[in-house]
Design an enzyme around this catalytic site. Structure first.
Site, PDB file in Angstrom:
ATOM      1  N   ASP A  33      -7.748   8.496   0.269  1.00  0.00           N
ATOM      2  CA  ASP A  33      -8.194   7.538   1.187  1.00  0.00           C
ATOM      3  C   ASP A  33      -8.065   7.813   2.546  1.00  0.00           C
ATOM      4  O   ASP A  33      -8.622   7.025   3.506  1.00  0.00           O
ATOM      5  CB  ASP A  33      -7.562   6.030   0.821  1.00  0.00           C
ATOM      6  CG  ASP A  33      -8.222   5.401  -0.333  1.00  0.00           C
ATOM      7  OD1 ASP A  33      -9.267   5.844  -0.851  1.00  0.00           O
ATOM      8  OD2 ASP A  33      -7.624   4.263  -0.674  1.00  0.00           O
TER       9      ASP A  33
ATOM     10  N   ASN B 149      -6.123   4.601  -7.242  1.00  0.00           N
ATOM     11  CA  ASN B 149      -7.431   5.066  -6.569  1.00  0.00           C
ATOM     12  C   ASN B 149      -8.046   5.690  -7.694  1.00  0.00           C
ATOM     13  O   ASN B 149      -9.151   4.943  -8.032  1.00  0.00           O
ATOM     14  CB  ASN B 149      -6.971   5.956  -5.468  1.00  0.00           C
ATOM     15  CG  ASN B 149      -7.980   6.235  -4.571  1.00  0.00           C
ATOM     16  OD1 ASN B 149      -8.762   5.560  -4.609  1.00  0.00           O
ATOM     17  ND2 ASN B 149      -7.889   7.514  -3.938  1.00  0.00           N
TER      18      ASN B 149
ATOM     19  N   SER C 166      -7.720   1.177   3.383  1.00  0.00           N
ATOM     20  CA  SER C 166      -8.152   0.544   2.142  1.00  0.00           C
ATOM     21  C   SER C 166      -9.495  -0.367   2.173  1.00  0.00           C
ATOM     22  O   SER C 166      -9.706  -0.709   3.354  1.00  0.00           O
ATOM     23  CB  SER C 166      -7.226  -0.178   1.487  1.00  0.00           C
ATOM     24  OG  SER C 166      -7.635  -0.617   0.198  1.00  0.00           O
ATOM     25  N   SER C 167     -10.298  -0.431   1.234  1.00  0.00           N
ATOM     26  CA  SER C 167     -11.109  -1.541   1.151  1.00  0.00           C
ATOM     27  C   SER C 167     -10.820  -2.749   0.325  1.00  0.00           C
ATOM     28  O   SER C 167     -11.739  -3.595   0.319  1.00  0.00           O
ATOM     29  CB  SER C 167     -12.743  -0.757   0.575  1.00  0.00           C
ATOM     30  OG  SER C 167     -13.150   0.531   1.269  1.00  0.00           O
TER      31      SER C 167
ATOM     32  N   GLY D 156     -13.763  -1.220  -6.557  1.00  0.00           N
ATOM     33  CA  GLY D 156     -15.043  -0.490  -6.561  1.00  0.00           C
ATOM     34  C   GLY D 156     -14.934   0.359  -5.369  1.00  0.00           C
ATOM     35  O   GLY D 156     -16.287   0.535  -4.687  1.00  0.00           O
ATOM     36  N   GLY D 157     -14.179   0.558  -4.750  1.00  0.00           N
ATOM     37  CA  GLY D 157     -13.870   1.578  -3.668  1.00  0.00           C
ATOM     38  C   GLY D 157     -14.721   0.847  -2.505  1.00  0.00           C
ATOM     39  O   GLY D 157     -14.253  -0.273  -2.302  1.00  0.00           O
TER      40      GLY D 157
ATOM     41  N   THR E 145      -4.030  -0.785  -7.066  1.00  0.00           N
ATOM     42  CA  THR E 145      -4.816   0.591  -7.352  1.00  0.00           C
ATOM     43  C   THR E 145      -4.013   1.651  -7.622  1.00  0.00           C
ATOM     44  O   THR E 145      -2.967   2.086  -7.272  1.00  0.00           O
ATOM     45  CB  THR E 145      -5.945   0.768  -6.321  1.00  0.00           C
ATOM     46  OG1 THR E 145      -6.780   1.938  -6.441  1.00  0.00           O
ATOM     47  CG2 THR E 145      -5.289   1.081  -5.150  1.00  0.00           C
TER      48      THR E 145
ATOM     49  N   THR F  59      -8.906   0.690  -9.806  1.00  0.00           N
ATOM     50  CA  THR F  59      -8.556  -0.484  -9.104  1.00  0.00           C
ATOM     51  C   THR F  59      -8.625  -1.677 -10.075  1.00  0.00           C
ATOM     52  O   THR F  59      -9.567  -1.435 -10.805  1.00  0.00           O
ATOM     53  CB  THR F  59      -9.050  -0.445  -7.833  1.00  0.00           C
ATOM     54  OG1 THR F  59      -9.104   0.615  -7.043  1.00  0.00           O
ATOM     55  CG2 THR F  59      -8.639  -1.594  -6.874  1.00  0.00           C
TER      56      THR F  59
ATOM     57  N   ARG G 221       0.832  -0.951  -0.046  1.00  0.00           N
ATOM     58  CA  ARG G 221       0.067  -0.084   0.314  1.00  0.00           C
ATOM     59  C   ARG G 221       0.767   1.342   0.075  1.00  0.00           C
ATOM     60  O   ARG G 221       1.806   1.306   0.556  1.00  0.00           O
ATOM     61  CB  ARG G 221      -0.792  -0.066   1.198  1.00  0.00           C
ATOM     62  CG  ARG G 221      -1.926   1.261   1.512  1.00  0.00           C
ATOM     63  CD  ARG G 221      -2.939   1.013   0.544  1.00  0.00           C
ATOM     64  NE  ARG G 221      -4.075   1.819   1.055  1.00  0.00           N
ATOM     65  CZ  ARG G 221      -4.989   2.273   0.208  1.00  0.00           C
ATOM     66  NH1 ARG G 221      -5.132   1.751  -0.974  1.00  0.00           N
ATOM     67  NH2 ARG G 221      -5.989   3.057   0.767  1.00  0.00           N
TER      68      ARG G 221
HETATM   69  O1  DON Z   1      -7.941   0.995  -1.479  1.00  0.00           O
HETATM   70  C1  DON Z   1      -9.134   1.525  -1.568  1.00  0.00           C
HETATM   71  O2  DON Z   1     -10.070   1.185  -1.050  1.00  0.00           O
HETATM   72  C2  DON Z   1      -9.234   2.559  -2.851  1.00  0.00           C
HETATM   73  N1  DON Z   1      -8.395   3.213  -3.157  1.00  0.00           N
HETATM   74  C3  DON Z   1      -9.837   1.620  -3.959  1.00  0.00           C
HETATM   75  C4  DON Z   1     -10.311   2.368  -4.962  1.00  0.00           C
HETATM   76  C5  DON Z   1     -11.227   1.529  -6.102  1.00  0.00           C
HETATM   77  O3  DON Z   1     -11.487   0.402  -5.858  1.00  0.00           O
HETATM   78  C6  DON Z   1     -11.729   2.426  -7.100  1.00  0.00           C
HETATM   79  N2  DON Z   1     -11.892   1.257  -8.159  1.00  0.00           N
HETATM   80  N3  DON Z   1     -12.788   1.049  -8.796  1.00  0.00           N
END
Ligand code: DON
Length: 593
Positions: free
Chosen positions: A437, A415, A466-467, A487-488, A413, A395, A110
């Site tokens: 984030d 982001n 992070s997710s 997908g955040g 990712t 991501t 990360r």
């Molecule tokens: O680490 C995370 O949770 C976010 N930066 C992820 C971002 C993300 O999945 C965007 N994608 N579609």
């Protein structure tokens, strides 16, 4: 609910009320179901990713005697070439590895905040968040971890060596590859790239953008990858580090050569739990994904979901949403970088805690998030006086299983789409905006509308929460399901739904990847569904107190599409390996042999 949370909800609601109410009054379009082909079957190994050249790069490694880690590292570097909006060497991620001897590892690469970062760095003199500063400027860049992470994984767990596994990526950058429509169009329309003149010139040819069917050749990136293949350390200590830091600072960013030199991969112990006799091996903090997933599954383990109705039936959706709501309440308040904050992980994952949560779930009615009260006596009070994290839209996930039974699930990712958009000088790649984030300010929801706590405040050298939730389900000592998604904030619920569809509802791995998506994250108190979600189910849910949003914009210009499950199922009896490439996107592949 603490005051900062209330403020956050109110401000988010004010911004989105119009969008939500129009989504509910308009008759939503009915989309044809996804094609849902049978999963791709193989005997010796399988690689799945969102981009087919990258899947082939991994497959090439497996056929050349590599293991799942060799293949995964090859895919990781290849996606940095062929899927530039998310595949990266300018970002970071997590690689979950489970070797066939049963040992598992979580390679945390990360991004990290630079030394000059501070909790208030995105606030103006009046202590208001400066719009876009944590997403659209070079100050949004976290110290990139991908090169260190992939090189570490290869050296520690791979067999073939970095030069060999990077060869396909170097080839793809040197010889080019044919751009599919979706990648060409996101490159042409990216506002992030357009913001930085060098990026605009490099990726958008100053207004004469690449089109579908064009060959994208990237000589600068090829040269960078060759230097990394010869010695990955140059990215952090050598002349490449100097070039990188200089480029970032020219754009106004904070990252110095010393920041790059201080970056370290963390090899962490994955979280494990049990769900209906299956072992769940998943992501520890600084991912919020694993612990939240465990909490969701623990709550659901008290229900016979299949008896409530089939996959995506109203009673199942209601029950699952209530589990999501409760687990996200905890996620948003307690979690952060484990090297900076103490988290009650044992309590959060205890079956007794899940039982107490279950007692608060009405079998039919929604529990409004505003009235939700955490069961007493289990957790210490959450940290106070903090705030939100921002997340964005790009991501990517890839999964690998080899013939021995080694398995890798990797999510990494930038982001945002193309990160913050800034180009790394002449090195040919874009840089992340992962700093978004972090919590920018108490009460201000992030890009994914998450209202989070001070555990995730910005500090020098801290990693943002992070997710991303790379996960491996194990049965009788062998990998059964290898999964994950972008997908955040929706990543965790997408992964949970994928697991539930396969384990509880008996969907095959492709059906599970393609099943309509639904999501709830405690705040805002809205059930978000993707555009394939059955409208009658929504009609059933609304009278029970749910606010629903049928067509949220989640993946940039493609409304109502989010996530991208790239997963593998290994049949426990026949040992056949089945790959599923999410049919929401059209340029990926499950490649097996
Ligand atoms: O680490 C995370 O949770 C976010 N930066 C992820 C971002 C993300 O999945 C965007 N994608 N579609």
């Amino acid at each position: 609910m603490s005051r900062w949370m209330v403020m956050g909800v109110l401000s988010w609601m004010a911004v989105t009320t119009a969008a939500l109410s129009s989504a509910q009054t308009a008759q939503p379009a009915i989309y044809p179901p996804l094609p849902n082909p049978p999963p791709v079957a193989a005997k010796h190994g399988m690689v799945v990713s969102i981009e087919k050249n990258a899947s082939q790069a991994g497959l090439e490694m497996l056929k050349d005697g590599g293991n799942a880690v060799d293949a995964a590292v090859a895919v990781g570097f290849a996606l940095a070439v062929t899927y530039p909006q998310a595949g990266n060497i300018g970002g970071g991620g997590f690689m979950l590895i489970r070797m066939h001897n049963g040992q598992s590892h979580f390679v945390d690469y990360r991004e990290e905040a630079p030394a000059a970062a501070s909790p208030d760095m995105y606030l103006d003199a009046q202590k208001n968040v400066v719009p876009g500063m944590s997403t659209a400027t070079a100050k949004a860049i976290g110290i990139p971890g991908t090169v260190a992470g992939l090189a570490y994984a290869e050296k520690t767990y791979g067999k073939l060596g970095l030069a060999k596994v990077m060869a396909p990526a170097i080839r793809l950058a040197t010889e080019g590859y044919i751009l599919p429509e979706e990648i060409a169009s996101s490159m042409a329309t990216s506002r992030a790239l357009a913001r930085f003149p060098d990026s605009k010139k490099h990726f958008q040819r100053d207004g004469n953008p690449y089109k579908a069917g064009d060959r994208l050749v990237q000589p600068e990136l090829a040269a960078t990858l060759k230097r990394i293949a010869a010695n990955p350390d140059v990215f952090y200590h050598g002349d490449m580090a100097e070039e990188l830091a200089a480029a970032i600072q020219t754009d106004g960013g904070l990252i110095t050569k010393a920041d790059l030199a201080s970056y370290k991969v963390k090899d962490r112990t994955p979280l494990t739990s049990n769900y209906r006799g299956y072992q769940i091996v998943t992501s520890p903090p600084p991912s919020s994904g694993g612990i939240t997933l465990i909490e969701i599954l623990n709550i659901l383990s008290g229900y016979d979901l299949h008896k409530l109705g089939p996959d995506r039936s109203p009673a199942q959706v209601h029950t699952i949403v209530e589990a999501f709501r409760r687990a996200y309440m905890d996620r948003n308040e307690y979690l952060g970088d484990p090297d900076f904050v103490k988290m009650p992980l044992a309590q959060l994952s205890s079956p007794q805690y899940a039982t107490a949560w279950r007692a608060s779930i009405d079998p039919v009615k929604a529990t409004p998030s505003a009235t939700l009260v955490r069961p007493a006596g289990f957790l210490p009070p959450p940290p106070t006086s903090g705030d939100t994290v921002h997340e964005s839209q790009q991501t990517t996930q890839f999964s690998v299983v080899d013939g021995e039974g080694d398995a890798v699930s990797n999510t990494y990712t930038l982001n945002g789409f193309f990160g913050c958009g800034a180009l790394a000088g002449n090195l040919g790649f874009v840089l992340n905006n992962e700093m978004d984030d972090f919590t920018s300010k108490p009460g201000v929801p992030n890009m994914f509308h998450l209202i989070q706590g001070p555990a995730n405040a910005i500090e020098p050298h801290k990693r943002p929460l992070s997710s991303m939730t790379p996960t491996i389900v194990v049965k009788n000592g062998r990998p059964l399901l290898v999964t994950g998604s972008p997908g955040g904030s929706t990543i965790i619920t997408t992964v949970a739904n994928d697991i539930i569809s396969v384990l509880d509802n008996g969907l095959n791995v492709q059906q599970a990847a393609d099943a309509p998506r639904f999501h709830h994250q405690y705040l805002p108190d809205v059930v978000q569904v993707d555009r394939w979600f059955p409208i009658p189910v929504l009609q059933d849910l609304r009278p029970e107190g749910y606010t629903t949003n049928h067509d949220d914009v989640a993946d940039g210009k493609d409304p109502g599409v989010w996530g991208d499950v790239e997963s593998i199922y290994v049949d426990p009896k026949s040992h056949e390996i089945l790959g599923a490439d999410d049919q929401r996107h059209h340029f990926g592949a499950a490649a097996g042999y």
